[in-house]
Scaffold this motif. Sequence first.
Motif, PDB file in Angstrom:
ATOM      1  N   TRP A 128       0.823  -1.207   0.000  1.00 52.28           N
ATOM      2  CA  TRP A 128       0.000   0.000   0.000  1.00 52.28           C
ATOM      3  C   TRP A 128       0.862   1.265   0.000  1.00 52.28           C
ATOM      4  CZ3 TRP A 128      -3.940  -1.821   4.259  1.00 52.28           C
ATOM      5  CH2 TRP A 128      -4.808  -2.733   3.679  1.00 52.28           C
ATOM      6  N   GLN A 129       1.966   1.239   0.737  1.00 51.41           N
ATOM      7  CA  GLN A 129       2.838   2.411   0.762  1.00 51.41           C
ATOM      8  C   GLN A 129       3.482   2.645  -0.605  1.00 51.41           C
ATOM      9  OE1 GLN A 129       5.353   1.408   4.132  1.00 51.41           O
ATOM     10  NE2 GLN A 129       4.200   2.760   5.477  1.00 51.41           N
ATOM     11  N   LEU A 130       3.877   1.569  -1.262  1.00 48.63           N
ATOM     12  CA  LEU A 130       4.451   1.695  -2.603  1.00 48.63           C
ATOM     13  C   LEU A 130       3.393   2.178  -3.592  1.00 48.63           C
ATOM     14  CD1 LEU A 130       6.637  -1.535  -2.645  1.00 48.63           C
ATOM     15  CD2 LEU A 130       7.465   0.827  -2.570  1.00 48.63           C
ATOM     16  N   MET A 131       2.156   1.694  -3.451  1.00 45.61           N
ATOM     17  CA  MET A 131       1.081   2.154  -4.320  1.00 45.61           C
ATOM     18  C   MET A 131       0.777   3.631  -4.096  1.00 45.61           C
ATOM     19  SD  MET A 131       0.101  -0.021  -6.492  1.00 45.61           S
ATOM     20  CE  MET A 131      -1.419   0.798  -6.967  1.00 45.61           C
ATOM     21  N   THR A 132       0.967   4.110  -2.870  1.00 43.09           N
ATOM     22  CA  THR A 132       0.771   5.529  -2.587  1.00 43.09           C
ATOM     23  C   THR A 132       1.761   6.382  -3.366  1.00 43.09           C
ATOM     24  OG1 THR A 132      -0.106   5.089  -0.374  1.00 43.09           O
ATOM     25  CG2 THR A 132       0.770   7.286  -0.771  1.00 43.09           C
ATOM     26  N   VAL A 133       2.997   5.901  -3.494  1.00 47.26           N
ATOM     27  CA  VAL A 133       4.001   6.620  -4.293  1.00 47.26           C
ATOM     28  C   VAL A 133       3.534   6.730  -5.746  1.00 47.26           C
ATOM     29  CG1 VAL A 133       6.359   6.555  -5.178  1.00 47.26           C
ATOM     30  CG2 VAL A 133       5.894   5.907  -2.799  1.00 47.26           C
ATOM     31  N   LEU A 134       3.042   5.630  -6.303  1.00 49.01           N
ATOM     32  CA  LEU A 134       2.584   5.638  -7.691  1.00 49.01           C
ATOM     33  C   LEU A 134       1.360   6.540  -7.864  1.00 49.01           C
ATOM     34  CD1 LEU A 134       2.912   1.848  -8.618  1.00 49.01           C
ATOM     35  CD2 LEU A 134       4.546   3.700  -9.029  1.00 49.01           C
ATOM     36  N   GLN A 135       0.442   6.490  -6.887  1.00 47.30           N
ATOM     37  CA  GLN A 135      -0.762   7.319  -6.980  1.00 47.30           C
ATOM     38  C   GLN A 135      -0.415   8.808  -6.932  1.00 47.30           C
ATOM     39  OE1 GLN A 135      -2.284   9.228  -4.294  1.00 47.30           O
ATOM     40  NE2 GLN A 135      -4.020   9.863  -5.577  1.00 47.30           N
ATOM     41  N   LYS A 136       0.529   9.183  -6.094  1.00 48.40           N
ATOM     42  CA  LYS A 136       0.903  10.598  -5.987  1.00 48.40           C
ATOM     43  C   LYS A 136       1.494  11.108  -7.291  1.00 48.40           C
ATOM     44  CE  LYS A 136       1.582  10.840  -0.975  1.00 48.40           C
ATOM     45  NZ  LYS A 136       2.567  11.023   0.135  1.00 48.40           N
ATOM     46  N   TRP A 137       2.308  10.282  -7.971  1.00 51.33           N
ATOM     47  CA  TRP A 137       2.876  10.713  -9.247  1.00 51.33           C
ATOM     48  C   TRP A 137       1.809  10.734 -10.342  1.00 51.33           C
ATOM     49  CZ3 TRP A 137       6.778  13.582  -9.836  1.00 51.33           C
ATOM     50  CH2 TRP A 137       7.896  13.489  -8.994  1.00 51.33           C
ATOM     51  N   ALA A 138       0.886   9.757 -10.319  1.00 51.31           N
ATOM     52  CA  ALA A 138      -0.214   9.772 -11.285  1.00 51.31           C
ATOM     53  C   ALA A 138      -1.085  11.007 -11.076  1.00 51.31           C
ATOM     54  CB  ALA A 138      -1.045   8.500 -11.159  1.00 51.31           C
ATOM     55  N   GLN A 139      -1.306  11.363  -9.805  1.00 54.19           N
ATOM     56  CA  GLN A 139      -2.097  12.550  -9.507  1.00 54.19           C
ATOM     57  C   GLN A 139      -1.385  13.826  -9.968  1.00 54.19           C
ATOM     58  OE1 GLN A 139      -5.130  12.905  -8.496  1.00 54.19           O
ATOM     59  NE2 GLN A 139      -5.025  15.137  -8.425  1.00 54.19           N
ATOM     60  N   SER A 140      -0.092  13.913  -9.727  1.00 55.53           N
ATOM     61  CA  SER A 140       0.671  15.092 -10.151  1.00 55.53           C
ATOM     62  C   SER A 140       0.641  15.251 -11.667  1.00 55.53           C
ATOM     63  CB  SER A 140       2.123  14.984  -9.672  1.00 55.53           C
ATOM     64  OG  SER A 140       2.193  14.990  -8.260  1.00 55.53           O
TER      65      SER A 140
END
Length: 252
Positions: free
Chosen positions: A75-87
């Motif tokens: 989940w923490q690694l997915m949060t990194v991906l989500q933040k970049w997708a959001q940016s």
Amino acid sequence: MELRRCPVTGELLADAEFVSRSAVNQLVTALSDLPDVVADLEYRASAGSKDGLSAGGGVASSREPFNLSLMVEVWQLMTVLQKWAQSLTVFVMGEKYWVRSNDPVLIRQTFIAYRDQIRGWSSAPEMLIAVKNTVARLEWHLLNERKSYRFAGWCPECGEEIRQVEGSADSCVCGYEFDFDALRRLMIDDALNRLLSRSKARELAEMVMRRSIPKGTVRSWVSRGQLKPERVAGGRLLYRACDMVALMGKKR
């Protein structure tokens, strides 16, 4: 005029480009199997017959539930991906659009849909490196057999994973000393307070409580107002596992 090269591939860049087309293609390829990788890791993490809960949802084992460590790390690694997708989405579409967290299909689609805009994004070099490293870490977990260590987050000094093998000292490779059990408690508390879908929150609560929580019980809590979800961007209703843990504690 000074020639500019892609920091990822070394290719020459055109005006207003920050990364090359080849670098973007490498990113899309790296993300191609993301949904399957995440699904396989979550399945492995929730394999109750191996870690924590018994296969029948009955008596729990006394062993450290490695599945909790793995799930939190995913989940923490997915949060990194989500933040970049959001940016990236904000760069292309503006701030009113949102990428759901813990949705590997949508995250992959975001990078594919905006692949032509990535080359003109000033944050693209940093994003490419971070996303590829994150995907590589997810794949590492999938390809490697379970190891006899526990995970407790990332070092605040150097960013390396903090893992403890039986008998090892509480120190990072960079020399930073820490209290492993205290860091692990913080990691679990963070996971319990994270907003998740109802099914994921229930699954995490089961791992922590080491007992089964029937879906009907969760529905009953919601209908009686004992379990209150939070509405987030996009209208989704999300839950916290800590609330379910607290309600299960009252049933004892």
